[in-house]
Design a protein around this motif. Structure first.
Motif, PDB file in Angstrom:
ATOM      1  N   GLN A  90       0.810  -1.217   0.000  1.00 48.99           N
ATOM      2  CA  GLN A  90       0.000   0.000   0.000  1.00 48.99           C
ATOM      3  C   GLN A  90       0.845   1.269   0.000  1.00 48.99           C
ATOM      4  OE1 GLN A  90      -3.125  -0.148   2.943  1.00 48.99           O
ATOM      5  NE2 GLN A  90      -3.801  -2.156   2.278  1.00 48.99           N
ATOM      6  N   GLY A  91       2.149   1.118   0.231  1.00 45.69           N
ATOM      7  CA  GLY A  91       3.060   2.263   0.149  1.00 45.69           C
ATOM      8  C   GLY A  91       2.935   3.274   1.275  1.00 45.69           C
ATOM      9  N   LEU A  92       2.424   2.862   2.430  1.00 47.72           N
ATOM     10  CA  LEU A  92       2.269   3.798   3.540  1.00 47.72           C
ATOM     11  C   LEU A  92       3.604   4.053   4.236  1.00 47.72           C
ATOM     12  CD1 LEU A  92      -1.022   2.542   5.236  1.00 47.72           C
ATOM     13  CD2 LEU A  92      -0.740   4.210   3.401  1.00 47.72           C
ATOM     14  N   SER A  93       3.763   5.259   4.748  1.00 45.54           N
ATOM     15  CA  SER A  93       4.941   5.581   5.549  1.00 45.54           C
ATOM     16  C   SER A  93       4.832   4.847   6.883  1.00 45.54           C
ATOM     17  CB  SER A  93       4.997   7.087   5.813  1.00 45.54           C
ATOM     18  OG  SER A  93       3.942   7.460   6.695  1.00 45.54           O
ATOM     19  N   PRO A  94       5.919   4.730   7.627  1.00 47.43           N
ATOM     20  CA  PRO A  94       5.821   4.085   8.942  1.00 47.43           C
ATOM     21  C   PRO A  94       4.795   4.757   9.855  1.00 47.43           C
ATOM     22  CG  PRO A  94       8.119   4.268   8.312  1.00 47.43           C
ATOM     23  CD  PRO A  94       7.312   5.027   7.283  1.00 47.43           C
ATOM     24  N   VAL A  95       4.721   6.072   9.815  1.00 44.08           N
ATOM     25  CA  VAL A  95       3.774   6.803  10.668  1.00 44.08           C
ATOM     26  C   VAL A  95       2.333   6.465  10.280  1.00 44.08           C
ATOM     27  CG1 VAL A  95       2.918   9.104  11.276  1.00 44.08           C
ATOM     28  CG2 VAL A  95       5.380   8.662  11.206  1.00 44.08           C
ATOM     29  N   ARG A  96       2.043   6.490   8.996  1.00 47.79           N
ATOM     30  CA  ARG A  96       0.673   6.181   8.551  1.00 47.79           C
ATOM     31  C   ARG A  96       0.321   4.718   8.807  1.00 47.79           C
ATOM     32  NH1 ARG A  96      -1.133   7.895   3.006  1.00 47.79           N
ATOM     33  NH2 ARG A  96      -3.140   7.497   3.964  1.00 47.79           N
ATOM     34  N   ALA A  97       1.267   3.803   8.565  1.00 45.81           N
ATOM     35  CA  ALA A  97       1.014   2.384   8.821  1.00 45.81           C
ATOM     36  C   ALA A  97       0.728   2.158  10.304  1.00 45.81           C
ATOM     37  CB  ALA A  97       2.210   1.545   8.368  1.00 45.81           C
ATOM     38  N   ARG A  98       1.480   2.819  11.162  1.00 47.81           N
ATOM     39  CA  ARG A  98       1.253   2.687  12.607  1.00 47.81           C
ATOM     40  C   ARG A  98      -0.130   3.191  12.981  1.00 47.81           C
ATOM     41  NH1 ARG A  98       5.298   5.565  14.086  1.00 47.81           N
ATOM     42  NH2 ARG A  98       6.739   3.877  13.696  1.00 47.81           N
ATOM     43  N   ARG A  99      -0.544   4.320  12.392  1.00 40.74           N
ATOM     44  CA  ARG A  99      -1.881   4.861  12.685  1.00 40.74           C
ATOM     45  C   ARG A  99      -2.972   3.897  12.237  1.00 40.74           C
ATOM     46  NH1 ARG A  99      -0.343  10.490  10.709  1.00 40.74           N
ATOM     47  NH2 ARG A  99      -1.614   9.929   8.922  1.00 40.74           N
ATOM     48  N   VAL A 100      -2.782   3.268  11.079  1.00 38.06           N
ATOM     49  CA  VAL A 100      -3.762   2.289  10.585  1.00 38.06           C
ATOM     50  C   VAL A 100      -3.848   1.109  11.555  1.00 38.06           C
ATOM     51  CG1 VAL A 100      -4.210   0.590   8.765  1.00 38.06           C
ATOM     52  CG2 VAL A 100      -3.606   2.936   8.168  1.00 38.06           C
ATOM     53  N   LEU A 101      -2.704   0.616  12.023  1.00 45.25           N
ATOM     54  CA  LEU A 101      -2.717  -0.514  12.956  1.00 45.25           C
ATOM     55  C   LEU A 101      -3.358  -0.137  14.283  1.00 45.25           C
ATOM     56  CD1 LEU A 101       0.723  -2.232  12.308  1.00 45.25           C
ATOM     57  CD2 LEU A 101      -1.553  -2.991  11.620  1.00 45.25           C
ATOM     58  N   VAL A 102      -3.065   1.043  14.788  1.00 48.91           N
ATOM     59  CA  VAL A 102      -3.684   1.492  16.041  1.00 48.91           C
ATOM     60  C   VAL A 102      -5.192   1.575  15.868  1.00 48.91           C
ATOM     61  CG1 VAL A 102      -3.939   3.472  17.600  1.00 48.91           C
ATOM     62  CG2 VAL A 102      -1.659   2.668  16.966  1.00 48.91           C
ATOM     63  N   ARG A 103      -5.633   2.148  14.769  1.00 49.00           N
ATOM     64  CA  ARG A 103      -7.073   2.262  14.513  1.00 49.00           C
ATOM     65  C   ARG A 103      -7.728   0.885  14.404  1.00 49.00           C
ATOM     66  NH1 ARG A 103      -9.765   6.233  10.004  1.00 49.00           N
ATOM     67  NH2 ARG A 103     -11.901   5.874  10.641  1.00 49.00           N
ATOM     68  N   THR A 104      -7.050  -0.053  13.759  1.00 49.84           N
ATOM     69  CA  THR A 104      -7.574  -1.403  13.610  1.00 49.84           C
ATOM     70  C   THR A 104      -7.730  -2.082  14.964  1.00 49.84           C
ATOM     71  OG1 THR A 104      -6.565  -1.596  11.428  1.00 49.84           O
ATOM     72  CG2 THR A 104      -7.141  -3.650  12.537  1.00 49.84           C
ATOM     73  N   VAL A 105      -6.700  -1.999  15.793  1.00 53.41           N
ATOM     74  CA  VAL A 105      -6.750  -2.637  17.111  1.00 53.41           C
ATOM     75  C   VAL A 105      -7.821  -1.993  17.986  1.00 53.41           C
ATOM     76  CG1 VAL A 105      -5.459  -2.995  19.263  1.00 53.41           C
ATOM     77  CG2 VAL A 105      -4.387  -3.489  17.057  1.00 53.41           C
ATOM     78  N   LEU A 106      -7.893  -0.676  17.966  1.00 53.44           N
ATOM     79  CA  LEU A 106      -8.924   0.003  18.755  1.00 53.44           C
ATOM     80  C   LEU A 106     -10.326  -0.382  18.292  1.00 53.44           C
ATOM     81  CD1 LEU A 106      -7.357   3.554  19.185  1.00 53.44           C
ATOM     82  CD2 LEU A 106      -7.540   1.717  20.897  1.00 53.44           C
ATOM     83  N   ALA A 107     -10.512  -0.528  16.985  1.00 52.38           N
ATOM     84  CA  ALA A 107     -11.818  -0.938  16.464  1.00 52.38           C
ATOM     85  C   ALA A 107     -12.168  -2.352  16.917  1.00 52.38           C
ATOM     86  CB  ALA A 107     -11.828  -0.846  14.939  1.00 52.38           C
ATOM     87  N   LEU A 108     -11.187  -3.254  16.898  1.00 48.42           N
ATOM     88  CA  LEU A 108     -11.438  -4.629  17.361  1.00 48.42           C
ATOM     89  C   LEU A 108     -11.801  -4.646  18.844  1.00 48.42           C
ATOM     90  CD1 LEU A 108      -8.551  -6.517  15.550  1.00 48.42           C
ATOM     91  CD2 LEU A 108     -11.004  -6.837  15.167  1.00 48.42           C
ATOM     92  N   LEU A 109     -11.086  -3.880  19.635  1.00 55.65           N
ATOM     93  CA  LEU A 109     -11.359  -3.859  21.078  1.00 55.65           C
ATOM     94  C   LEU A 109     -12.696  -3.181  21.371  1.00 55.65           C
ATOM     95  CD1 LEU A 109      -7.807  -3.026  22.453  1.00 55.65           C
ATOM     96  CD2 LEU A 109      -8.969  -5.238  22.419  1.00 55.65           C
TER      97      LEU A 109
END
Length: 91
Positions: free
Chosen positions: A66-85
């Motif tokens: 997807q070509g995301l920067s480390p900062v954007r990829a981290r934000r996507v993962l945080v959002r994903t985990v928060l959504a699951l929880l």
């Protein structure tokens, strides 16, 4: 984990490596979430969902495919985990 998945040696060795990394990662995640009152041993579905979301291959997908920067990829993962929880808390 990515190294184990792409390992060209005997499959049995790769499987042991994958299993070892999964256990280490899942144990660390369970310990972290137990401090928040979340028992992953009691909810296998949530444990599997979090493992999938936090797997190294997911990071690779976000960064390489997807070509995301480390900062954007981290934000996507945080959002994903928060959504699951959050979804788990509503269930």
């Amino acid at each position: 984990r990515w190294a184990a998945l792409s390992y060209a040696g005997p499959p049995r060795e790769a499987r042991r490596g994958i299993d070892r990394m999964r256990k280490l990662t899942n144990d660390r995640l369970a310990a972290l979430l137990s401090g928040c009152g979340i028992d992953l041993a009691a909810d296998a579905e949530l444990a599997h969902a979090l493992e999938s979301a936090l797997d190294a291959t997911t990071w690779r997908l976000l960064r390489v495919q997807q070509g995301l920067s480390p900062v954007r990829a981290r934000r996507v993962l945080v959002r994903t985990v928060l959504a699951l929880l959050a979804a788990d808390a509503r269930a």
